[in-house]
Design a protein around this motif. Structure first.
Motif, PDB file in Angstrom:
ATOM      1  N   VAL A  78       0.670  -1.037   0.078  1.00 34.02           N
ATOM      2  CA  VAL A  78      -0.162  -0.246   0.385  1.00 34.02           C
ATOM      3  C   VAL A  78       0.787   1.125  -0.085  1.00 34.02           C
ATOM      4  O   VAL A  78       0.195   1.946  -0.279  1.00 34.02           O
ATOM      5  N   GLN A  83      -3.084   2.666  -2.730  1.00 33.49           N
ATOM      6  CA  GLN A  83      -4.290   2.456  -2.994  1.00 33.49           C
ATOM      7  C   GLN A  83      -4.547   1.485  -1.505  1.00 33.49           C
ATOM      8  O   GLN A  83      -4.280   0.318  -1.090  1.00 33.49           O
ATOM      9  N   ASN A  84      -5.990   1.696  -1.871  1.00 33.05           N
ATOM     10  CA  ASN A  84      -6.593   0.261  -0.471  1.00 33.05           C
ATOM     11  C   ASN A  84      -6.604  -0.965  -0.699  1.00 33.05           C
ATOM     12  O   ASN A  84      -6.503  -0.908  -1.982  1.00 33.05           O
ATOM     13  N   PHE A  85      -6.043  -1.143  -0.224  1.00 32.49           N
ATOM     14  CA  PHE A  85      -5.484  -2.735  -0.053  1.00 32.49           C
ATOM     15  C   PHE A  85      -6.689  -3.653   0.823  1.00 32.49           C
ATOM     16  O   PHE A  85      -6.747  -3.688   1.903  1.00 32.49           O
ATOM     17  N   PRO A 110      -4.146   3.361   2.929  1.00 34.14           N
ATOM     18  CA  PRO A 110      -3.276   4.683   2.518  1.00 34.14           C
ATOM     19  C   PRO A 110      -4.134   6.079   3.529  1.00 34.14           C
ATOM     20  O   PRO A 110      -4.635   6.255   3.344  1.00 34.14           O
ATOM     21  N   GLN A 120      -0.673   5.252   7.167  1.00 32.94           N
ATOM     22  CA  GLN A 120      -1.802   3.835   6.639  1.00 32.94           C
ATOM     23  C   GLN A 120      -2.804   3.122   8.314  1.00 32.94           C
ATOM     24  O   GLN A 120      -1.876   3.314   9.544  1.00 32.94           O
TER      25      GLN A 120
END
Length: 152
Positions: A78, A83-85, A110, A120
């Motif tokens: 991330v 990006q969101n994961f 993040p 994050q």
């Protein structure tokens, strides 16, 4: 649940009697205690000019992963992807860093300040595939509020 947590989270984060780290600690504890599928809640922040993340305030079982190189594990990915994961099953991830054998899923969102990824929020869950779009939107809100108070 998340609507009420938005109000409580903002109140904690904007409470000027506490240091920023104390506010983040209280927030982690609130989320861990309130959301049934949040078993570990913590913040990682960019470690100065290094290409790594450093563990900040968290609530849950202590972790050995206090420094995570960019690109390693979900958090490190991330830091690079911005990006969101959402990981419904950590066992299915090749680049997963196991913190505990009980963890089944993870979500990492993040944290941006002035367009820069500075850290994050990381949540581990012992429940398989618990995270929804509602979790993502709520955690994005939390990070937007953290960005208003966080200083390097």
């Amino acid at each position: 649940m998340f609507n009420e947590l938005r109000t409580q989270s903002a109140a904690i984060l904007h409470s000027t009697e506490l240091t920023v780290d104390e506010r983040l600690q209280h927030l982690c504890e609130l989320l861990k205690e309130t959301v049934p599928h949040y078993d570990w809640v913590g913040f990682y922040f960019k470690n100065g000019n290094k290409e790594e993340l450093k563990l900040g305030p968290y609530a849950g079982t202590p972790t050995d992963h206090t420094i995570i190189p960019f690109g390693k594990g979900i958090c490190g990915q991330v830091a690079v992807s911005n990006q969101n994961f959402v990981v419904p099953d950590v066992q299915a991830q090749d680049n997963y860093i196991a913190c505990s054998i009980t963890v089944k899923a993870e979500i990492v969102i993040p944290l941006f300040i002035d367009g820069e990824n500075v850290g994050q929020i990381d949540i581990d869950s012992n429940t398989p595939d618990p995270f929804t779009e509602e979790d993502e939107r709520f955690l994005e809100f939390v990070n937007a509020e953290v960005a208003k108070i966080y200083t390097f």
